[in-house]
Scaffold this motif. Sequence first.
Motif, PDB file in Angstrom:
ATOM      1  N   GLN A 163      40.302  -0.055  40.330  1.00 24.09           N
ATOM      2  CA  GLN A 163      39.930  -1.301  39.597  1.00 24.09           C
ATOM      3  C   GLN A 163      39.238  -1.079  38.267  1.00 24.09           C
ATOM      4  OE1 GLN A 163      41.379  -4.528  40.101  1.00 24.09           O
ATOM      5  NE2 GLN A 163      42.358  -3.326  41.687  1.00 24.09           N
ATOM      6  N   ALA A 164      38.350  -0.055  38.280  1.00 27.79           N
ATOM      7  CA  ALA A 164      37.557   0.452  37.278  1.00 27.79           C
ATOM      8  C   ALA A 164      38.449   1.173  36.235  1.00 27.79           C
ATOM      9  CB  ALA A 164      36.545   1.566  37.632  1.00 27.79           C
ATOM     10  N   PHE A 165      39.637   1.756  36.802  1.00 26.46           N
ATOM     11  CA  PHE A 165      40.405   2.454  35.701  1.00 26.46           C
ATOM     12  C   PHE A 165      41.245   1.400  35.126  1.00 26.46           C
ATOM     13  CE2 PHE A 165      44.899   3.678  35.460  1.00 26.46           C
ATOM     14  CZ  PHE A 165      44.737   4.579  34.264  1.00 26.46           C
ATOM     15  N   HIS A 166      41.825   0.284  35.548  1.00 28.12           N
ATOM     16  CA  HIS A 166      42.514  -0.761  35.100  1.00 28.12           C
ATOM     17  C   HIS A 166      41.597  -1.511  33.995  1.00 28.12           C
ATOM     18  CE1 HIS A 166      46.209  -0.130  36.784  1.00 28.12           C
ATOM     19  NE2 HIS A 166      45.880  -0.026  38.148  1.00 28.12           N
ATOM     20  N   MET A 167      40.308  -1.750  34.490  1.00 21.42           N
ATOM     21  CA  MET A 167      39.215  -2.366  33.661  1.00 21.42           C
ATOM     22  C   MET A 167      39.281  -1.633  32.327  1.00 21.42           C
ATOM     23  SD  MET A 167      37.031  -5.249  33.820  1.00 21.42           S
ATOM     24  CE  MET A 167      35.647  -5.759  33.075  1.00 21.42           C
ATOM     25  N   ALA A 168      39.132  -0.097  32.357  1.00 21.54           N
ATOM     26  CA  ALA A 168      38.602   0.435  31.333  1.00 21.54           C
ATOM     27  C   ALA A 168      39.986   0.524  30.310  1.00 21.54           C
ATOM     28  CB  ALA A 168      38.497   2.146  31.717  1.00 21.54           C
ATOM     29  N   LEU A 169      41.137   0.674  30.905  1.00 19.34           N
ATOM     30  CA  LEU A 169      42.317   0.359  29.757  1.00 19.34           C
ATOM     31  C   LEU A 169      42.325  -0.917  29.195  1.00 19.34           C
ATOM     32  CD1 LEU A 169      45.198   1.987  32.026  1.00 19.34           C
ATOM     33  CD2 LEU A 169      43.861   3.265  30.056  1.00 19.34           C
ATOM     34  N   ALA A 170      42.185  -1.943  30.022  1.00 14.98           N
ATOM     35  CA  ALA A 170      42.166  -3.183  29.148  1.00 14.98           C
ATOM     36  C   ALA A 170      41.165  -3.279  28.219  1.00 14.98           C
ATOM     37  CB  ALA A 170      42.151  -4.301  30.509  1.00 14.98           C
ATOM     38  N   THR A 171      39.890  -3.009  28.420  1.00 11.97           N
ATOM     39  CA  THR A 171      38.483  -2.913  27.543  1.00 11.97           C
ATOM     40  C   THR A 171      39.189  -2.251  26.166  1.00 11.97           C
ATOM     41  OG1 THR A 171      37.116  -3.149  29.268  1.00 11.97           O
ATOM     42  CG2 THR A 171      36.451  -2.644  27.335  1.00 11.97           C
ATOM     43  N   GLY A 172      39.606  -0.879  26.478  1.00  9.69           N
ATOM     44  CA  GLY A 172      39.983  -0.065  25.445  1.00  9.69           C
ATOM     45  C   GLY A 172      41.223  -0.864  24.470  1.00  9.69           C
ATOM     46  N   SER A 173      41.995  -1.359  25.184  1.00  6.11           N
ATOM     47  CA  SER A 173      43.381  -2.042  24.397  1.00  6.11           C
ATOM     48  C   SER A 173      42.576  -3.401  23.759  1.00  6.11           C
ATOM     49  CB  SER A 173      44.246  -2.647  25.425  1.00  6.11           C
ATOM     50  OG  SER A 173      44.763  -1.312  25.726  1.00  6.11           O
ATOM     51  N   ALA A 174      41.767  -4.075  24.586  1.00  5.50           N
ATOM     52  CA  ALA A 174      41.271  -5.387  23.643  1.00  5.50           C
ATOM     53  C   ALA A 174      40.547  -5.112  22.504  1.00  5.50           C
ATOM     54  CB  ALA A 174      40.182  -5.827  24.720  1.00  5.50           C
ATOM     55  N   SER A 175      39.656  -3.982  22.397  1.00  8.61           N
ATOM     56  CA  SER A 175      38.910  -3.504  21.164  1.00  8.61           C
ATOM     57  C   SER A 175      40.012  -2.986  20.334  1.00  8.61           C
ATOM     58  CB  SER A 175      38.133  -2.411  21.386  1.00  8.61           C
ATOM     59  OG  SER A 175      36.821  -2.742  21.888  1.00  8.61           O
ATOM     60  N   ALA A 176      41.170  -2.343  20.424  1.00  2.63           N
ATOM     61  CA  ALA A 176      41.947  -1.889  19.499  1.00  2.63           C
ATOM     62  C   ALA A 176      42.820  -2.913  18.912  1.00  2.63           C
ATOM     63  CB  ALA A 176      43.018  -0.990  20.247  1.00  2.63           C
ATOM     64  N   PHE A 177      42.875  -4.104  19.935  1.00  2.00           N
ATOM     65  CA  PHE A 177      44.008  -5.302  19.346  1.00  2.00           C
ATOM     66  C   PHE A 177      42.762  -6.268  18.782  1.00  2.00           C
ATOM     67  CE2 PHE A 177      46.652  -4.792  23.217  1.00  2.00           C
ATOM     68  CZ  PHE A 177      47.198  -3.605  22.856  1.00  2.00           C
ATOM     69  N   SER A 178      41.550  -6.052  18.169  1.00  2.00           N
ATOM     70  CA  SER A 178      40.721  -6.909  17.631  1.00  2.00           C
ATOM     71  C   SER A 178      40.001  -6.156  16.549  1.00  2.00           C
ATOM     72  CB  SER A 178      39.795  -7.442  18.620  1.00  2.00           C
ATOM     73  OG  SER A 178      38.641  -8.290  17.936  1.00  2.00           O
ATOM     74  N   GLU A 179      39.523  -6.895  15.556  1.00  2.00           N
ATOM     75  CA  GLU A 179      38.746  -6.410  14.544  1.00  2.00           C
ATOM     76  C   GLU A 179      37.289  -5.985  15.093  1.00  2.00           C
ATOM     77  OE1 GLU A 179      39.276  -5.880  11.282  1.00  2.00           O
ATOM     78  OE2 GLU A 179      40.798  -7.176  10.517  1.00  2.00           O
ATOM     79  N   GLU A 180      36.902  -6.588  15.861  1.00  2.00           N
ATOM     80  CA  GLU A 180      35.499  -6.178  16.604  1.00  2.00           C
ATOM     81  C   GLU A 180      35.776  -5.633  17.989  1.00  2.00           C
ATOM     82  OE1 GLU A 180      32.479  -8.817  15.858  1.00  2.00           O
ATOM     83  OE2 GLU A 180      33.073  -9.474  13.851  1.00  2.00           O
ATOM     84  N   LEU A 181      34.792  -5.261  18.524  1.00  2.00           N
ATOM     85  CA  LEU A 181      34.756  -4.660  19.918  1.00  2.00           C
ATOM     86  C   LEU A 181      34.939  -5.811  21.092  1.00  2.00           C
ATOM     87  CD1 LEU A 181      31.785  -2.338  19.538  1.00  2.00           C
ATOM     88  CD2 LEU A 181      34.066  -1.699  19.504  1.00  2.00           C
ATOM     89  N   ALA A 182      35.593  -5.305  22.141  1.00  2.00           N
ATOM     90  CA  ALA A 182      36.241  -6.280  23.024  1.00  2.00           C
ATOM     91  C   ALA A 182      35.153  -7.311  23.549  1.00  2.00           C
ATOM     92  CB  ALA A 182      36.632  -5.473  24.231  1.00  2.00           C
ATOM     93  N   THR A 183      35.669  -8.270  23.984  1.00  2.00           N
ATOM     94  CA  THR A 183      34.863  -9.354  24.617  1.00  2.00           C
ATOM     95  C   THR A 183      35.404  -9.822  26.087  1.00  2.00           C
ATOM     96  OG1 THR A 183      36.245 -11.334  23.941  1.00  2.00           O
ATOM     97  CG2 THR A 183      34.544 -10.665  22.407  1.00  2.00           C
ATOM     98  N   ARG A 184      34.565 -10.158  26.834  1.00  2.00           N
ATOM     99  CA  ARG A 184      35.159 -10.380  28.127  1.00  2.00           C
ATOM    100  C   ARG A 184      36.423 -11.079  28.397  1.00  2.00           C
ATOM    101  NH1 ARG A 184      32.879  -8.355  33.478  1.00  2.00           N
ATOM    102  NH2 ARG A 184      34.347  -9.180  34.889  1.00  2.00           N
ATOM    103  N   PRO A 185      36.355 -12.497  27.764  1.00  2.00           N
ATOM    104  CA  PRO A 185      37.611 -13.090  27.727  1.00  2.00           C
ATOM    105  C   PRO A 185      38.848 -12.461  27.034  1.00  2.00           C
ATOM    106  CG  PRO A 185      36.009 -14.532  26.960  1.00  2.00           C
ATOM    107  CD  PRO A 185      35.321 -13.056  26.780  1.00  2.00           C
ATOM    108  N   GLU A 186      38.910 -11.602  26.188  1.00  2.00           N
ATOM    109  CA  GLU A 186      39.851 -10.828  25.714  1.00  2.00           C
ATOM    110  C   GLU A 186      40.537  -9.827  27.014  1.00  2.00           C
ATOM    111  OE1 GLU A 186      39.126 -10.685  20.964  1.00  2.00           O
ATOM    112  OE2 GLU A 186      38.051  -9.080  22.337  1.00  2.00           O
ATOM    113  N   VAL A 187      39.445  -9.023  27.526  1.00  2.00           N
ATOM    114  CA  VAL A 187      39.746  -8.127  28.653  1.00  2.00           C
ATOM    115  C   VAL A 187      40.318  -8.936  29.843  1.00  2.00           C
ATOM    116  CG1 VAL A 187      38.775  -6.551  30.189  1.00  2.00           C
ATOM    117  CG2 VAL A 187      37.716  -6.425  27.801  1.00  2.00           C
ATOM    118  N   GLU A 188      39.740  -9.857  30.201  1.00  2.00           N
ATOM    119  CA  GLU A 188      40.244 -10.769  31.406  1.00  2.00           C
ATOM    120  C   GLU A 188      41.761 -11.321  31.087  1.00  2.00           C
ATOM    121  OE1 GLU A 188      37.671 -13.809  32.374  1.00  2.00           O
ATOM    122  OE2 GLU A 188      36.450 -12.151  33.430  1.00  2.00           O
TER     123      GLU A 188
END
Length: 301
Positions: A269-294
């Motif tokens: 689960q930590a691995f998948h959370m890591a990938l989602a959080t990295g992607s959420a930041s890459a897809f945004s002008e700013e750093l990842a937020t919880r709703p974007e990751v979820e």
Amino acid sequence: MIATVTFNPALDYIVRVSDMRLGSINRATYERVLPGGKGINVSIVLGNLGHESRALGFVAGFTGNELVRLCRDAGVSCDFVHVNEGMTRINVKVKAAEETELNGQGPAISAENVDELLAKLDQLVEGDTLVISGSVPTILPHDMYERIMTRLDGRGVRVIVDAERDLLTRVLPLHPFLVKPNNHELGDIFGVELKTRDEVIPYAKKLQEMGAANVFVSMAGEGGVLVAETGEVFQSPAATGTVVNSVGAGDSSVAGFIAGLMETGSYEQAFHMALATGSASAFSEELATRPEVEALLARNA
């Protein structure tokens, strides 16, 4: 407690220019000042995910004061060492047809300043997590990573290292809890080119054999690989989306891993959370937020 160390943080001055021309006046169509530094990025994203951390490092001058203000505005608890000589660097990032960067030098850090940082790190106790990431400025001893890890050895502090080449390989005998190279950095260590997740796995295992407990390899659009201390290997493609800004994506994945492991106790689960959080930041002008990751986790469940 979670602590992050950024040895040479910066104010990132980001400007967009429609037609960049050297030797003439260029007018920006967009500008923004953000707190910069790999450890600071980790702390900001951890806060966005609902986990407190303390950002450590060195700051100086009026730019250092502004960096602290911006970090606090982002919800980050700051415990920086204030240096008397010089100033926190300004990194200018010009976004045009090609991206150009001009990075400042940073302050004149003394041996006393280093001792003050080490004293702050002495407050860490068993069960705490420390993230050390990024380059070491030339004014500091080249073995800062090793000094910190040796000082904390035996205290039960989980140390996560996100650094390149020698900075990474020299700490492996000190058994970091997690190291996070990307596939290019991993390939540079062993003198090979690694393009696929299957190619990455044996070399990630080599880092584990050299002393790392867990090895997480980020691969941008290819996703990533985790070789866990349990012997399990997890791999996954990246989430699909439009990359807006890749700066901080790797740092975000470190924050996501920490948050995921704290919340679930599961490496998978930590691995998948890591990938989602990295992607959420890459897809945004700013750093990842919880709703974007979820949202990404739900989409790729």
